[in-house]
Design an enzyme around this catalytic site. Sequence first.
Site, PDB file in Angstrom:
ATOM      1  N   SER A 162       2.475  40.897   8.005  1.00 29.47           N
ATOM      2  CA  SER A 162       3.862  40.075   7.956  1.00 29.47           C
ATOM      3  C   SER A 162       3.428  38.754   8.214  1.00 29.47           C
ATOM      4  O   SER A 162       2.869  38.294   8.496  1.00 29.47           O
ATOM      5  CB  SER A 162       4.826  40.618   8.881  1.00 29.47           C
ATOM      6  OG  SER A 162       6.351  39.885   9.300  1.00 29.47           O
ATOM      7  N   ALA A 199       8.875  56.112   3.369  1.00 29.92           N
ATOM      8  CA  ALA A 199      10.763  56.587   3.839  1.00 29.92           C
ATOM      9  C   ALA A 199      11.401  56.472   2.564  1.00 29.92           C
ATOM     10  O   ALA A 199      11.294  55.414   1.587  1.00 29.92           O
ATOM     11  CB  ALA A 199      11.478  55.042   4.653  1.00 29.92           C
ATOM     12  N   GLY A 225       3.463  55.985   5.749  1.00 31.62           N
ATOM     13  CA  GLY A 225       5.157  55.552   6.028  1.00 31.62           C
ATOM     14  C   GLY A 225       6.193  55.623   4.781  1.00 31.62           C
ATOM     15  O   GLY A 225       7.103  54.429   4.493  1.00 31.62           O
ATOM     16  N   TYR A 280       4.775  42.695  18.346  1.00 32.57           N
ATOM     17  CA  TYR A 280       4.892  42.633  16.763  1.00 32.57           C
ATOM     18  C   TYR A 280       3.996  41.292  16.024  1.00 32.57           C
ATOM     19  O   TYR A 280       2.961  41.558  15.092  1.00 32.57           O
ATOM     20  CB  TYR A 280       6.206  42.485  16.103  1.00 32.57           C
ATOM     21  CG  TYR A 280       6.250  43.001  14.600  1.00 32.57           C
ATOM     22  CD1 TYR A 280       5.866  44.028  13.941  1.00 32.57           C
ATOM     23  CD2 TYR A 280       6.932  42.170  14.047  1.00 32.57           C
ATOM     24  CE1 TYR A 280       6.340  43.849  12.720  1.00 32.57           C
ATOM     25  CE2 TYR A 280       6.683  41.984  12.897  1.00 32.57           C
ATOM     26  CZ  TYR A 280       6.442  42.926  11.519  1.00 32.57           C
ATOM     27  OH  TYR A 280       7.226  43.450  10.463  1.00 32.57           O
ATOM     28  N   GLY A 290      12.704  53.394   0.521  1.00 36.64           N
ATOM     29  CA  GLY A 290      12.106  52.056   1.615  1.00 36.64           C
ATOM     30  C   GLY A 290      11.135  51.580   0.696  1.00 36.64           C
ATOM     31  O   GLY A 290      10.785  51.477  -0.340  1.00 36.64           O
TER      32      GLY A 290
END
Length: 368
Positions: free
Chosen positions: A200, A68, A66, A241, A71
């Site tokens: 997270s 990006a 991932g 999430y 990012g």
Amino acid sequence: MIISIMVLASLFTTIQTHPLLSLLTITLLAILIKLGRNYWLGPKIPKEFITDKSNNLTNKIVIITGVAHKGIGYYTAEQLIELGATVVLAVRNTKQGEITKEALIKNSQNKEVYVMELDLINLDSVVKFVKQFKEKFNNNNTANLHLLINNAGIMFHPHDTTKQGIEIQFGTNHLGHFLLTYLLLDLLKKNNARIINVSSLAHTMIRKESDVTGKDGFSSFSSVDLVKGDCKTIASVYDLYGRSKFANILFTKKLNRLLMNSDENNKENNTKARAYCLHPGVVDTNLSRYLPKWMVLLANPLMSYFVKTPLYGAQTTLYCALAPDDKLTPGGYYSDCKEKESTAFTHRVELQDRLWDVSMELCKSYLQ
């Protein structure tokens, strides 16, 4: 209240009539604003971790999912490229990946950056990626892999499923990375690698006992049925999430137990590979794209001061990647370049084991 207003009015008048005092006030305010901004940005990785000769990553291969443009993954890759690593950008959109690659190597002497397709929404893509990676980096029938950074993720995605019919946030943020890690485990163990899972603070959304117990606990992982389908009837996209980030930590702790419990009498299984997880902070990235537009417009002017830039969001990932072994706790959860305590639920061995078993069940046809 009236007296306070009068005092403030008097102070404002005094400042206006004394230019030097006005200058000092403006300077003080600017300093306070800058200090406040620095606080919210958080720390950077200690410089000695970067200058340490042991962190010369020449000929060492890193996979980052991932990545990006500009990012968290981008700035993670940028630093590791600077240290000489061969970096594989594992991305869903290879066209965008090539643009990101060109930006990364533009001002770098290290051109060992590769773009490979990996779509975590589809477990077939994960299997294909691993096969191609092992073929591409084959060295005496064994690929060299020293660092796996499971960085990719989606947040608050509308209720949906992966190609295999798994709830999309669980499937993308956890299950795709689970299969990727499992299929690379032989290389990771052989090279005493580090596995870094970007979780997270949202894992704290799993906060009730009823969330993690019984057949109805949507984060109990007591059955594969709890993660199949879009899960619209059992949880909001926000809670789903949180569940996916909760799973990242449970996975890290279970994986690390397996690595540390490898048979010391069997040289093939003995390894110093370790797993770590982290909260990057509240970071200004495109993860917020699924939030209601009115919320983004309302929050942006205020939040731009309080959130981290992607460069600062990458710092804890880099800390886990580059810190000496004695500075890290295997299976630990990190934030702002130091170890933090994750919720009590994440330490429950039975939850870690249940998630592992459910993940293995969902991936069994890809492990043949």
